[in-house]
Write a protein that holds these residues in place. Structure first.
Motif, PDB file in Angstrom:
ATOM      1  N   ALA A   4     -65.703 -71.171   7.292  1.00 10.76           N
ATOM      2  CA  ALA A   4     -65.531 -70.768   5.899  1.00 10.76           C
ATOM      3  C   ALA A   4     -66.552 -71.446   5.004  1.00 10.76           C
ATOM      4  CB  ALA A   4     -64.118 -71.107   5.417  1.00 10.76           C
ATOM      5  N   GLY A   5     -66.806 -70.832   3.874  1.00 15.02           N
ATOM      6  CA  GLY A   5     -67.635 -71.412   2.824  1.00 15.02           C
ATOM      7  C   GLY A   5     -66.969 -71.137   1.493  1.00 15.02           C
ATOM      8  N   PHE A   6     -67.165 -72.013   0.521  1.00 18.89           N
ATOM      9  CA  PHE A   6     -66.441 -71.869  -0.740  1.00 18.89           C
ATOM     10  C   PHE A   6     -66.955 -72.863  -1.779  1.00 18.89           C
ATOM     11  CE2 PHE A   6     -64.298 -74.305   2.549  1.00 18.89           C
ATOM     12  CZ  PHE A   6     -64.315 -75.583   2.004  1.00 18.89           C
ATOM     13  N   THR A  52     -71.932 -70.337   2.288  1.00 23.15           N
ATOM     14  CA  THR A  52     -72.087 -69.272   3.279  1.00 23.15           C
ATOM     15  C   THR A  52     -70.812 -69.249   4.125  1.00 23.15           C
ATOM     16  OG1 THR A  52     -72.977 -70.568   5.131  1.00 23.15           O
ATOM     17  CG2 THR A  52     -74.532 -69.886   3.404  1.00 23.15           C
ATOM     18  N   ALA A  53     -70.651 -68.226   4.919  1.00 23.36           N
ATOM     19  CA  ALA A  53     -69.440 -68.089   5.738  1.00 23.36           C
ATOM     20  C   ALA A  53     -69.375 -69.087   6.883  1.00 23.36           C
ATOM     21  CB  ALA A  53     -69.370 -66.665   6.294  1.00 23.36           C
ATOM     22  N   PHE A  54     -70.428 -69.890   7.063  1.00 23.45           N
ATOM     23  CA  PHE A  54     -70.502 -70.759   8.239  1.00 23.45           C
ATOM     24  C   PHE A  54     -70.612 -72.243   7.886  1.00 23.45           C
ATOM     25  CE2 PHE A  54     -72.916 -66.750   8.732  1.00 23.45           C
ATOM     26  CZ  PHE A  54     -71.966 -66.053   9.474  1.00 23.45           C
ATOM     27  N   ASP A  55     -70.271 -72.608   6.663  1.00 22.17           N
ATOM     28  CA  ASP A  55     -70.446 -73.994   6.204  1.00 22.17           C
ATOM     29  C   ASP A  55     -69.489 -74.976   6.864  1.00 22.17           C
ATOM     30  OD1 ASP A  55     -72.408 -73.113   4.480  1.00 22.17           O
ATOM     31  OD2 ASP A  55     -71.076 -73.027   2.743  1.00 22.17           O
ATOM     32  N   GLN A  56     -68.208 -74.602   6.944  1.00 21.80           N
ATOM     33  CA  GLN A  56     -67.173 -75.546   7.349  1.00 21.80           C
ATOM     34  C   GLN A  56     -66.252 -74.952   8.413  1.00 21.80           C
ATOM     35  OE1 GLN A  56     -66.973 -78.695   6.175  1.00 21.80           O
ATOM     36  NE2 GLN A  56     -68.734 -78.361   4.805  1.00 21.80           N
ATOM     37  N   PRO A  57     -65.711 -75.807   9.309  1.00 21.44           N
ATOM     38  CA  PRO A  57     -64.723 -75.310  10.279  1.00 21.44           C
ATOM     39  C   PRO A  57     -63.426 -74.920   9.575  1.00 21.44           C
ATOM     40  CG  PRO A  57     -64.862 -77.708  10.378  1.00 21.44           C
ATOM     41  CD  PRO A  57     -65.964 -77.254   9.469  1.00 21.44           C
ATOM     42  N   LEU A  58     -62.845 -73.810   9.981  1.00 16.78           N
ATOM     43  CA  LEU A  58     -61.559 -73.375   9.440  1.00 16.78           C
ATOM     44  C   LEU A  58     -60.453 -73.511  10.480  1.00 16.78           C
ATOM     45  CD1 LEU A  58     -59.965 -72.064   7.108  1.00 16.78           C
ATOM     46  CD2 LEU A  58     -60.631 -69.821   8.039  1.00 16.78           C
ATOM     47  N   TYR A  67     -64.098 -87.034   8.703  1.00 14.72           N
ATOM     48  CA  TYR A  67     -62.940 -86.910   7.816  1.00 14.72           C
ATOM     49  C   TYR A  67     -62.851 -85.460   7.348  1.00 14.72           C
ATOM     50  CZ  TYR A  67     -60.199 -87.009   3.527  1.00 14.72           C
ATOM     51  OH  TYR A  67     -59.273 -86.721   2.538  1.00 14.72           O
ATOM     52  N   ARG A  68     -61.677 -84.866   7.505  1.00 11.48           N
ATOM     53  CA  ARG A  68     -61.465 -83.476   7.101  1.00 11.48           C
ATOM     54  C   ARG A  68     -60.555 -83.438   5.886  1.00 11.48           C
ATOM     55  NH1 ARG A  68     -62.151 -83.957  12.422  1.00 11.48           N
ATOM     56  NH2 ARG A  68     -63.584 -82.512  13.467  1.00 11.48           N
ATOM     57  N   ARG A  69     -61.135 -83.072   4.781  1.00  9.88           N
ATOM     58  CA  ARG A  69     -60.434 -83.073   3.494  1.00  9.88           C
ATOM     59  C   ARG A  69     -59.823 -81.697   3.215  1.00  9.88           C
ATOM     60  NH1 ARG A  69     -63.878 -83.443  -2.120  1.00  9.88           N
ATOM     61  NH2 ARG A  69     -62.149 -83.195  -3.628  1.00  9.88           N
ATOM     62  N   PRO A  70     -58.520 -81.630   3.001  1.00  9.62           N
ATOM     63  CA  PRO A  70     -57.906 -80.335   2.657  1.00  9.62           C
ATOM     64  C   PRO A  70     -58.417 -79.857   1.298  1.00  9.62           C
ATOM     65  CG  PRO A  70     -56.242 -81.944   3.327  1.00  9.62           C
ATOM     66  CD  PRO A  70     -57.515 -82.702   3.119  1.00  9.62           C
ATOM     67  N   ILE A  71     -58.730 -78.588   1.206  1.00 11.66           N
ATOM     68  CA  ILE A  71     -59.184 -78.000  -0.050  1.00 11.66           C
ATOM     69  C   ILE A  71     -58.073 -77.088  -0.572  1.00 11.66           C
ATOM     70  CG2 ILE A  71     -60.905 -76.542  -1.168  1.00 11.66           C
ATOM     71  CD1 ILE A  71     -61.946 -79.296  -0.234  1.00 11.66           C
ATOM     72  N   ARG A  72     -57.439 -77.507  -1.665  1.00 14.63           N
ATOM     73  CA  ARG A  72     -56.277 -76.790  -2.198  1.00 14.63           C
ATOM     74  C   ARG A  72     -56.612 -75.863  -3.362  1.00 14.63           C
ATOM     75  NH1 ARG A  72     -53.091 -77.665   2.112  1.00 14.63           N
ATOM     76  NH2 ARG A  72     -52.705 -79.883   2.494  1.00 14.63           N
ATOM     77  N   LYS A  73     -57.770 -76.060  -3.983  1.00 18.28           N
ATOM     78  CA  LYS A  73     -58.101 -75.273  -5.165  1.00 18.28           C
ATOM     79  C   LYS A  73     -59.485 -74.642  -5.064  1.00 18.28           C
ATOM     80  CE  LYS A  73     -54.247 -76.187  -7.290  1.00 18.28           C
ATOM     81  NZ  LYS A  73     -53.257 -75.098  -7.534  1.00 18.28           N
ATOM     82  N   PHE A  95     -54.498 -70.224   7.848  1.00 14.12           N
ATOM     83  CA  PHE A  95     -55.279 -71.441   8.033  1.00 14.12           C
ATOM     84  C   PHE A  95     -55.571 -72.041   6.653  1.00 14.12           C
ATOM     85  CE2 PHE A  95     -55.936 -68.686  11.596  1.00 14.12           C
ATOM     86  CZ  PHE A  95     -56.027 -69.520  12.710  1.00 14.12           C
ATOM     87  N   THR A  96     -55.796 -73.361   6.621  1.00 17.70           N
ATOM     88  CA  THR A  96     -56.057 -74.057   5.361  1.00 17.70           C
ATOM     89  C   THR A  96     -57.524 -74.443   5.259  1.00 17.70           C
ATOM     90  OG1 THR A  96     -53.809 -74.946   5.292  1.00 17.70           O
ATOM     91  CG2 THR A  96     -55.452 -76.033   3.923  1.00 17.70           C
ATOM     92  N   LEU A  97     -58.141 -74.164   4.125  1.00 19.97           N
ATOM     93  CA  LEU A  97     -59.536 -74.548   3.914  1.00 19.97           C
ATOM     94  C   LEU A  97     -59.680 -76.063   3.983  1.00 19.97           C
ATOM     95  CD1 LEU A  97     -60.475 -72.235   0.897  1.00 19.97           C
ATOM     96  CD2 LEU A  97     -61.129 -71.928   3.286  1.00 19.97           C
ATOM     97  N   GLN A  98     -60.813 -76.506   4.498  1.00 20.56           N
ATOM     98  CA  GLN A  98     -61.087 -77.927   4.595  1.00 20.56           C
ATOM     99  C   GLN A  98     -62.583 -78.168   4.493  1.00 20.56           C
ATOM    100  OE1 GLN A  98     -60.014 -79.465   8.483  1.00 20.56           O
ATOM    101  NE2 GLN A  98     -60.842 -77.677   9.536  1.00 20.56           N
TER     102      GLN A  98
END
Length: 210
Positions: free
Chosen positions: A173-175, A96-102, A125-131, A112-115
């Motif tokens: 963000a959500g993804f 959903t659009a509200f899952d994670q802080p952007l 722990y905030r993990r960068p999401i590159r893919k 901004f970078t997805l995390q």
């Protein structure tokens, strides 16, 4: 010239049966008092998998062999779907659009970078999401889902807004996402007779920073 990374995904039916997960390296020194000093070598964890446990048939072996050759062994990285951790939502639910802080708008920044966040508060722990998976990204601005006004680069995990979000605006963000990995071997040993007798090959994969 051979690319160092391919956006092609490892065979999905094999990935679903693999084993593996995150790895960290921590130096531990035990003091004479009995206490310990612990130091983590790297800020981010990385993941290791064994895709051999996901091979269930000779057809699976053939698919991995084809993929291995196309990637030139350890030469080229690729996308891999972690069967345990592939969604921004808990339990692998639909994003959903509200899952994670952007991030938080400042009136100037547009990119901004997805995390993905693990844990809560200062210790999270905030993990960068590159893919991120193309087409899966959902964006929220100040608690409202957005249908447009932003672009997502699925090869880097960056989100670019057409207009800088206002100062203090909370962005979420959500993804779904893949892990960038490579084969951790240059020799793929395949024995069909042994496989049919129950001997599953070892196919190590290791996360890379593309």
């Amino acid at each position: 010239m051979i690319a160092s990374f391919s956006e092609e995904r490892f065979p999905l039916r094999v990935a679903f049966g693999t084993t593996g997960g995150p790895e960290r390296r921590t130096d531990i020194v035990r003091l004479s008092t009995g206490y310990e000093n612990r130091n983590q070598r790297t800020r981010h964890s990385w993941r290791r998998y064994d895709a051999g446990s996901g091979v269930r048939s000779v057809e699976d072996l053939a698919a991995v062999l084809h993929f291995f050759e196309a990637r030139r062994g350890r030469m080229t990285g690729f996308r891999f779907r972690d069967p345990f951790d592939f969604s921004s939502a808990a339990g692998g639910a639909a994003p959903t659009a509200f899952d994670q802080p952007l991030g938080t708008g400042d009136g100037e920044t547009t990119t901004f970078t997805l995390q993905k966040q693990y844990g809560q508060g200062a210790d999270a722990y905030r993990r960068p999401i590159r893919k991120p998976v193309p087409g899966s990204v959902r964006i929220g601005v100040a608690g409202a889902a957005q249908g447009d006004g932003f672009a997502v680069d699925a090869t880097t995990g960056t989100v670019t807004f057409a207009t800088p979000p206002a100062a203090g605006t909370v962005l979420t963000a959500g993804f779904e996402f893949d892990v960038p990995v490579r084969f951790d071997m240059d020799h793929l040993s395949v024995n069909v007779a042994a496989f049919e007798a129950g001997d599953i090959p070892t196919i190590p994969l290791v996360e890379v920073r593309p």
